[in-house]
Design an enzyme around this catalytic site. Structure first.
Site, mmCIF file in Angstrom:
data_model
loop_
_atom_site.group_PDB
_atom_site.id
_atom_site.type_symbol
_atom_site.label_atom_id
_atom_site.label_comp_id
_atom_site.label_asym_id
_atom_site.label_seq_id
_atom_site.Cartn_x
_atom_site.Cartn_y
_atom_site.Cartn_z
ATOM 1 N N CYS A 285 1.165 -0.920 0.176
ATOM 2 C CA CYS A 285 0.013 0.303 0.046
ATOM 3 C C CYS A 285 0.906 1.085 -0.219
ATOM 4 O O CYS A 285 0.216 1.786 -0.295
ATOM 5 C CB CYS A 285 -0.850 0.046 0.958
ATOM 6 S SG CYS A 285 -0.165 -0.150 2.745
ATOM 7 N N HIS B 2 -1.864 7.228 2.245
ATOM 8 C CA HIS B 2 -1.007 7.678 2.892
ATOM 9 C C HIS B 2 0.091 9.034 2.638
ATOM 10 O O HIS B 2 -0.518 8.340 0.497
ATOM 11 C CB HIS B 2 0.013 6.210 2.462
ATOM 12 C CG HIS B 2 -0.491 4.993 2.699
ATOM 13 N ND1 HIS B 2 -0.813 5.389 4.859
ATOM 14 C CD2 HIS B 2 0.313 3.394 2.748
ATOM 15 C CE1 HIS B 2 -1.017 3.810 4.946
ATOM 16 N NE2 HIS B 2 -0.798 2.833 3.933
#
Lengths: 351, 351, 351, 351
Positions: free
Chosen positions: A138, A232
């Site tokens: 990710c 993120h």
């Protein structure tokens, strides 16, 4: 063509995102029903190919502690596995796929052979239709979405990245609240190694019938956890061969043509990359959901006195970085005819 | 020797930290009483030297929009100003002081001359005892506490730093909660420039009677705001001349002797630098308060494939990075006899 | 008199607060050393009286799943147990003690008899010196500190309380961050029942040699978890017999004389109750630590059209509500001569 | 019928939610374009009826400090004003409308007369088509959605409510992050008074041609701010005339038929009220968005020893409690023919 998809690990955090995203998927892929919580403690035996006979392929949101064995068993039984687990990402004949960037790597599956994983003497082969395809970590996928245009336009020589990662990346229950509220954590186990190696394979070149020729520029990652739910944020600096200006970098990011253009893949975002001019953007809570969570955002592209160029980058970790990335992979494979209806169908299984 | 200290900007966030830290200061420095909130809108005229005649020196926690003019007026009137404001940090004859690192820079004040700032025709001179001394930006000071030992032991060639800064660094009301809760911000106005230039002066060499010879290694900063109350966490990577191993770096950090050793300055922490071996440390909520907020923490010292060495660093932004740093500066100056009782005293003023 | 204290459950969240508070306790009570994390999985056998022979008494921060059996074993072996666990709080002969409110309840221990819990045929008796004393639940104690003055001055007829409880009340790892960040939880298992019953016993009257006569006004609690680190905020409304005005209620809260006045107990706060006039106070992050975490704060005392009086209340859950409350109990017992040095001593044990 | 809607206060927090919700509104109502941030400091003069000549009606997300005068000016000029501001909510001839509960109150607008607010001598009258309709406070509306079924089924005698309100309710910049992160605030200015009075009008009865007969059961509110982005959680306890069991209360909540059933209003949620059986639900981050933010959630319905029944309640404060509620009001009025195209149209204005 309407295919039936099973979900391995459907009760976990990634599995539940699979279910949410597939629930209204335009292809009508069947996600099945999530197991009630009380049944979460399924044994490995129950997550077996037989139970998924009605599926044409499976998504895997399994934890890496069990994904290696289970995914192998499904592939050996002839079931295509579209996996989010890390276990086979770096294996030579397994594609580590970002459809906009390296769709050609899908050809690697023709070389896969999964043997007799079930232990029942009946070896699976590629001819059976079983294979494993993976999507990146990710925190890697956002980075590589920015590096691909830069590699194409200028050549990448070195990368430094400091991540500020969302809590949802750790699953549930994941990070204790006493570690998260009013705090930041300077360490995420295993994350920095993935960021250092996965981009080399994704951006590598696939020679006919051979392995992917990995890139070899150094990537140095420092991974941190912050009190964000989804998205993120990454502070990236890069050394580029042709030493472009910030304006040239922004132009390259904006004008990059994803390989999926014209393919009509339902989960491919209208805008592959969003480049902000506002200094205060991108921000996780405001922009992680752009393009349904599949768009990568970049901002603050500017000169770096050490590396040449630096920027802020944002990517949705549970959509683009997990279930959404896997679904896009499946859409690419289906488009290319690599996913097909299987002969025997009984029920749809969910594990 | 007992001195009386005034506080400029006592009602602001930094000023209140001054008051808290001075309240029980062993030197008995008088902090005065903070203005009630209703009086916060003081006019610039009231923050004037006359009102502080009873003080031997003043701390300045003024906002940079007014600090330039007011601090100049105080210095011109013969009042030593121990300032946390950025306005004079980079001026050639103003010390940018971290007592453990560059106490000798205090000698610069002998060259200061503040002229007739009051506009009353009575020029202030160094002979009058007025001067300005500054401490670094809250994100710079932690970094430079780590760079000083590395410069001494190995030589610094380049620095990259990504900050995850606490909300208290923006003062009050500061960052809106809708920007902070479940979010991270990739931009802090003016911060990156300070981090790029201040270390050059702090680590520079003061030749007799001349200016500080600044260092010139590049420092590239990317400054972010995260949902932390106190404590700036920084991801640092450095290129060092003699290419030491992580073990050698940790040894250099641990064995560094602060210049304040043996000086008995009350605010100097017992441990200048704490080096953690635990991968999950340092963390803002758990470690920003070490050494009363004056200790710098470092962890995860490891190899960096791009720069050589990387590490996590933590420093308390409102103590070491603001009021505590200024108080330590005053302690050094008092120890050296550069702060003395002034002849005329009336009252203690607080603005 | 210097006593030696052991800690049962020293590696847990409450146990660690015991260690922190005892570390600098003026009585020099020895807290021992916390077990390293790797040893946290101690078996019940190891948390046995024999290992604590060197202790004059023990604090118990044990989880309620094991506290019942272990505390019984210690009491049966003649060891006074100052417990924070819920298991014996409502037992007829066990004091549920808040020294400022019901110190006389300590006499209940004279009636305790713990039999042969060890299974070795050697029955423990009160004559052996073993007993159990408990402190209230972390959300009850703040409430009861406000109810005691109101009961004394006006009579309490009914209570409604809605809590906004801190994350630290759930221990570690406790509440997952994905449940806490940007969220609030309307349920805390078992909490509402404790708040409904414990005040009845604490505020009850102890007749000579008999049981505590419990109060019987209804207490209705609604317990919620919010994203706070330390400090339970409570919205309280009360129906009082003599229908006082808000001003009279504030006066009663401020003028209440704690029973500990003049006892010189080191952990008794200088101010038992802080009554704020500012509408925006008390707040957990700013005021939970008042009086070292032992002061209860009240604010916004005002009329309630349904119950008569309503107010906001704040109490530190891991200090006053756990370890600090237990330590104050021990100080009271020591003062009264109910804790004494034991004859045989070997080592100090920590479990 | 396609109407054109203007937005007063379009640059504020509520105004931006209007824009987001109207952007894809099935009626094609035109929301105009939000002013760029630099123009936010519009003077009151510019927010004038003339600039909105092209609109058939306006939504008002104005701050209450200016809403009184501006809304009056629009109504006097013949423009229907669908307002979220508090200024006219309690005025006798202004409907305080929740379409599912009291749609008949819309008839009050026939009695409105706004005079010559513009000061130009041309008095506005109801015949001109100008009027003001309001929706309740963001913390009131969820409560009243639960009280309406209870009033209908059992009769309401008294209500106590403690709110845990989201940060977005304070607008932007609103609550400083240093007040919100790791904290809770026991006070929200003006909020408790609105909760005490607005339900009386909403649940009141409109006699022909007269005023609304207000209910008069006491409502005692204690309003708190917690670190939640969207969604007000409320702990509610009620005394009901016929003393139903929790099961009967849940049945009444579930079987309530909103007055909008069959009206096909686009913003009316499929499910007016969601009643949870899971003790840990509802939670703001998970359930505030149910029904597009228009569904009210209730959970933990149980007996209360003081009031009879208590429960947890959740409502989305910026959708149901602000822009969404106003839009639903407009949909009701349009359905009833109370909103019509105006003769003269020039442009669509946004202020």
């Amino acid at each position: 063509m309407n295919l039936k998809a099973g979900i391995l690990g459907a009760t976990g955090a990634v599995g539940q995102t699979f279910i949410r995203l597939l629930d209204e998927h335009p292809c009508g892929w069947l996600a099945g029903t999530p197991m009630p919580e009380g049944v979460a403690g399924l044994t490995v035996q129950e997550c077996a190919p037989d139970a998924f006979d009605g599926c044409d392929f499976v998504f895997s949101g399994l934890d890496s502690t069990v994904a290696g064995q289970i995914e192998r068993a499904f592939a050996a039984a002839g079931v295509p596995v579209i996996s989010n687990a890390k276990n086979y990402r770096m294996q030579g004949d397994v594609p580590l796929l970002v459809p906009e960037i390296n769709p050609g790597h899908a050809a690697l599956i023709e070389r896969q052979s999964w043997g007799d994983a079930g232990g029942d003497g009946a070896a699976g082969t590629a001819g059976d239709g079983g294979f494993v395809v993976t999507n990146p970590n990710c925190s890697t996928v956002g980075l590589v979405c920015a590096l691909a245009p830069l590699q194409e336009a200028f050549g990448v020589e070195a990368v430094q990245v400091v991540t500020m990662q969302a809590l949802s990346g750790a699953g549930y229950p994941g990070v204790p609240s006493l570690d998260a509220v009013g705090n930041a954590l300077p360490y995420i186990g295993g994350e920095e190694g993935k960021m250092a190696s996965e981009p080399h394979k994704i951006l590598g070149t696939l020679a006919d019938g051979g392995d992917v020729q990995h890139m070899n520029f150094p990537v140095s990652a420092q991974c941190n956890r912050v009190a964000v739910i989804d998205g993120h944020l990454e502070a990236v600096s890069v050394r580029l061969t042709s030493e472009p200006s910030p304006a040239e970098v922004k132009e390259a990011l904006r004008s990059f043509t994803p390989a999926t253009d014209g393919m009509d893949l339902p989960s491919a975002p209208e805008q592959f990359m969003r480049v902000f001019e506002e200094e205060r953007f991108p921000q996780p809570r405001r922009h992680a959901g752009l393009g349904g969570g599949m768009t990568t955002s970049v901002g603050r592209v500017r000169s770096c006195p050490v590396m040449g160029i630096k920027m802020a980058l944002l990517s949705h970790n549970t959509v683009r970085g997990a279930a959404g990335g896997a679904i896009l992979n499946a859409e690419l494979l289906a488009k290319e005819g690599r996913l097909e209806p299987r002969a025997s169908r009984r029920d749809v299984g969910v594990s």
